[in-house]
Design a protein around this motif. Sequence first.
Motif, PDB file in Angstrom:
ATOM      1  N   SER A 113       0.846  -1.195   0.000  1.00 18.01           N
ATOM      2  CA  SER A 113       0.000   0.000   0.000  1.00 18.01           C
ATOM      3  C   SER A 113       0.878   1.241   0.000  1.00 18.01           C
ATOM      4  O   SER A 113       1.929   1.276   0.637  1.00 18.01           O
ATOM      5  CB  SER A 113      -0.968  -0.001   1.187  1.00 18.01           C
ATOM      6  OG  SER A 113      -0.311  -0.185   2.430  1.00 18.01           O
ATOM      7  N   THR A 150      -1.026  -2.873  -5.684  1.00 16.43           N
ATOM      8  CA  THR A 150      -0.693  -1.781  -4.784  1.00 16.43           C
ATOM      9  C   THR A 150      -1.945  -0.941  -4.556  1.00 16.43           C
ATOM     10  O   THR A 150      -2.543  -0.447  -5.517  1.00 16.43           O
ATOM     11  CB  THR A 150       0.424  -0.894  -5.371  1.00 16.43           C
ATOM     12  OG1 THR A 150       1.654  -1.620  -5.394  1.00 16.43           O
ATOM     13  CG2 THR A 150       0.611   0.378  -4.532  1.00 16.43           C
ATOM     14  N   LEU A 151      -2.338  -0.806  -3.314  1.00 14.90           N
ATOM     15  CA  LEU A 151      -3.496   0.012  -2.975  1.00 14.90           C
ATOM     16  C   LEU A 151      -3.029   1.415  -2.590  1.00 14.90           C
ATOM     17  O   LEU A 151      -2.088   1.577  -1.804  1.00 14.90           O
ATOM     18  CB  LEU A 151      -4.279  -0.610  -1.819  1.00 14.90           C
ATOM     19  CG  LEU A 151      -4.954  -1.948  -2.127  1.00 14.90           C
ATOM     20  CD1 LEU A 151      -5.777  -2.401  -0.936  1.00 14.90           C
ATOM     21  CD2 LEU A 151      -5.833  -1.852  -3.372  1.00 14.90           C
ATOM     22  N   CYS A 152      -3.706   2.422  -3.127  1.00 11.59           N
ATOM     23  CA  CYS A 152      -3.369   3.818  -2.884  1.00 11.59           C
ATOM     24  C   CYS A 152      -4.537   4.492  -2.176  1.00 11.59           C
ATOM     25  O   CYS A 152      -5.700   4.141  -2.384  1.00 11.59           O
ATOM     26  CB  CYS A 152      -3.076   4.546  -4.194  1.00 11.59           C
ATOM     27  SG  CYS A 152      -1.792   3.755  -5.191  1.00 11.59           S
ATOM     28  N   GLY A 155      -7.306   9.004  -5.315  1.00  8.74           N
ATOM     29  CA  GLY A 155      -7.160   8.995  -6.758  1.00  8.74           C
ATOM     30  C   GLY A 155      -5.847   9.598  -7.227  1.00  8.74           C
ATOM     31  O   GLY A 155      -5.152   9.006  -8.066  1.00  8.74           O
ATOM     32  N   VAL A 158      -3.075   7.155  -6.853  1.00  7.17           N
ATOM     33  CA  VAL A 158      -3.063   6.129  -7.897  1.00  7.17           C
ATOM     34  C   VAL A 158      -2.295   6.662  -9.104  1.00  7.17           C
ATOM     35  O   VAL A 158      -1.443   5.972  -9.679  1.00  7.17           O
ATOM     36  CB  VAL A 158      -4.493   5.730  -8.293  1.00  7.17           C
ATOM     37  CG1 VAL A 158      -4.465   4.793  -9.502  1.00  7.17           C
ATOM     38  CG2 VAL A 158      -5.212   5.052  -7.134  1.00  7.17           C
ATOM     39  N   GLU A 159      -2.585   7.912  -9.477  1.00 12.71           N
ATOM     40  CA  GLU A 159      -1.894   8.529 -10.608  1.00 12.71           C
ATOM     41  C   GLU A 159      -0.399   8.670 -10.331  1.00 12.71           C
ATOM     42  O   GLU A 159       0.436   8.434 -11.212  1.00 12.71           O
ATOM     43  CB  GLU A 159      -2.509   9.893 -10.904  1.00 12.71           C
ATOM     44  CG  GLU A 159      -3.966   9.823 -11.345  1.00 12.71           C
ATOM     45  CD  GLU A 159      -4.594  11.195 -11.492  1.00 12.71           C
ATOM     46  OE1 GLU A 159      -3.882  12.212 -11.277  1.00 12.71           O
ATOM     47  OE2 GLU A 159      -5.799  11.262 -11.807  1.00 12.71           O
ATOM     48  N   GLU A 162       1.293   5.306 -10.664  1.00 11.21           N
ATOM     49  CA  GLU A 162       1.436   4.946 -12.075  1.00 11.21           C
ATOM     50  C   GLU A 162       2.571   5.735 -12.730  1.00 11.21           C
ATOM     51  O   GLU A 162       3.314   5.201 -13.556  1.00 11.21           O
ATOM     52  CB  GLU A 162       0.117   5.178 -12.794  1.00 11.21           C
ATOM     53  CG  GLU A 162      -0.977   4.199 -12.361  1.00 11.21           C
ATOM     54  CD  GLU A 162      -2.341   4.534 -12.923  1.00 11.21           C
ATOM     55  OE1 GLU A 162      -3.220   3.653 -12.899  1.00 11.21           O
ATOM     56  OE2 GLU A 162      -2.537   5.689 -13.393  1.00 11.21           O
ATOM     57  N   ALA A 169      -1.726  -0.505  -9.623  1.00 13.01           N
ATOM     58  CA  ALA A 169      -2.181   0.481  -8.629  1.00 13.01           C
ATOM     59  C   ALA A 169      -3.700   0.588  -8.657  1.00 13.01           C
ATOM     60  O   ALA A 169      -4.310   0.704  -9.725  1.00 13.01           O
ATOM     61  CB  ALA A 169      -1.547   1.837  -8.906  1.00 13.01           C
ATOM     62  N   ALA A 170      -4.314   0.544  -7.483  1.00 15.61           N
ATOM     63  CA  ALA A 170      -5.771   0.626  -7.371  1.00 15.61           C
ATOM     64  C   ALA A 170      -6.127   1.435  -6.131  1.00 15.61           C
ATOM     65  O   ALA A 170      -5.280   1.690  -5.267  1.00 15.61           O
ATOM     66  CB  ALA A 170      -6.385  -0.774  -7.295  1.00 15.61           C
ATOM     67  N   LEU A 171      -7.372   1.835  -6.041  1.00 10.48           N
ATOM     68  CA  LEU A 171      -7.817   2.708  -4.956  1.00 10.48           C
ATOM     69  C   LEU A 171      -8.245   1.918  -3.726  1.00 10.48           C
ATOM     70  O   LEU A 171      -9.023   0.960  -3.828  1.00 10.48           O
ATOM     71  CB  LEU A 171      -8.987   3.575  -5.443  1.00 10.48           C
ATOM     72  CG  LEU A 171      -9.559   4.567  -4.429  1.00 10.48           C
ATOM     73  CD1 LEU A 171      -8.527   5.616  -4.050  1.00 10.48           C
ATOM     74  CD2 LEU A 171     -10.816   5.237  -5.000  1.00 10.48           C
TER      75      LEU A 171
END
Length: 385
Positions: A113, A150-152, A155, A158-159, A162, A169-171
């Motif tokens: 994370s 990978t959890l962020c 938003g 996440v960007e 990336e 990467a996901a929310l």
Amino acid sequence: MRIALYTDVFVPNVDGVVTRLTRTLDELGELGHEVLVLTPGSPPGRWGPHRVLRVPSVAFPWYRDVRGGLPSPRAERAVSAFRPDVVHAVNPVWFGAWGALSARARDLPLLTSFHTDVPQYMSVFGHGLGVLRRPVERWIRTTHNLAGITLCTSGPMVERAETLGVRGAALWPKGVDTELFHPAKASPAMRARLTGGHPGDRLVLSVGRLSREKNVAALLEPLRRLPGTRLAVVGDGPHRAELERRFAGAPAVFPGRLAGEELAAAYASADVFAFPSTTETLGLVALESLASGVPVVGARAGGIPYAVQDGQTGLLVPPGDTDALTGGLARLLDDAALRARMGAAGRADAESLGWRAATEVLVASYQEAVERHRTRRQRCRRPAP
């Protein structure tokens, strides 16, 4: 499910990462999952049903309240005995990175994370750390990509992940305690305390870790320009003494750390919440203020726009713009109807959030990591045609 969680920050530290972790542990326990937390510092031996194991550590001279965890045979034996279904490495830069590497060495499912944009902070801290920014970015990409998930926390994060080249990467949705943080917690006694005995004056509140990157010093000039206004800076940290010197003679109080009902009363007793930090990945304190019915004036940077809806639940201003920050605070302080409208909207927005829903997303991601790991192992075992 059994989860081994490696983190460099935990109780008694107080920050957004720790809040998310402790609330998540609460929810995981209620959902029937078991966690082994491995962390440096001086943590409690347990958090609810979960064991917390203290690991050896070293101090960071540029950030003395945070220690970097070190691997140890005792910790490795504890993980082996625990037999986790999945490993969760929090911010794998230091000790979290060891957790990620250990998971791969043990051939265990792994999730990481991304909570803190460490490379961005390095330029803020000084001490010549800016030269390490690029190597740290490469290291972050490497350690997160050991996992594939990978959890962020927002938003924008996440960007950012990336952009760094992090795959998968996901929310991890935001959450806030809407029972603890509530407009009904407003207290005349707390308002008197936070205004230094002048409860009739207008009250701007700041809450958070008092470190340089939080940019609390940016509130000094607006405070000078807003007559009849007082500032309360709730929190503690390595920058506190310097801030108290800079604000000497100004209508500001530094009550230190507040928690639980006292913190809830502090939020609800303020008129406006000020959040000038430009490095936040989410800004959990902004969500807590909105849940308390208090609108936010914050910098349009990092994850703050993810927490605050400009013109609806608060006002966002350009980072580092003193005139705009002063104007945003003045606009809300001078207009009680606008404050009430934005405060009600913020409360309504917060009520749609909850730690259970956020934790269910995390559990689903753990399950996905386990399934991906199983699929990968099956492919590796499949005989060549």
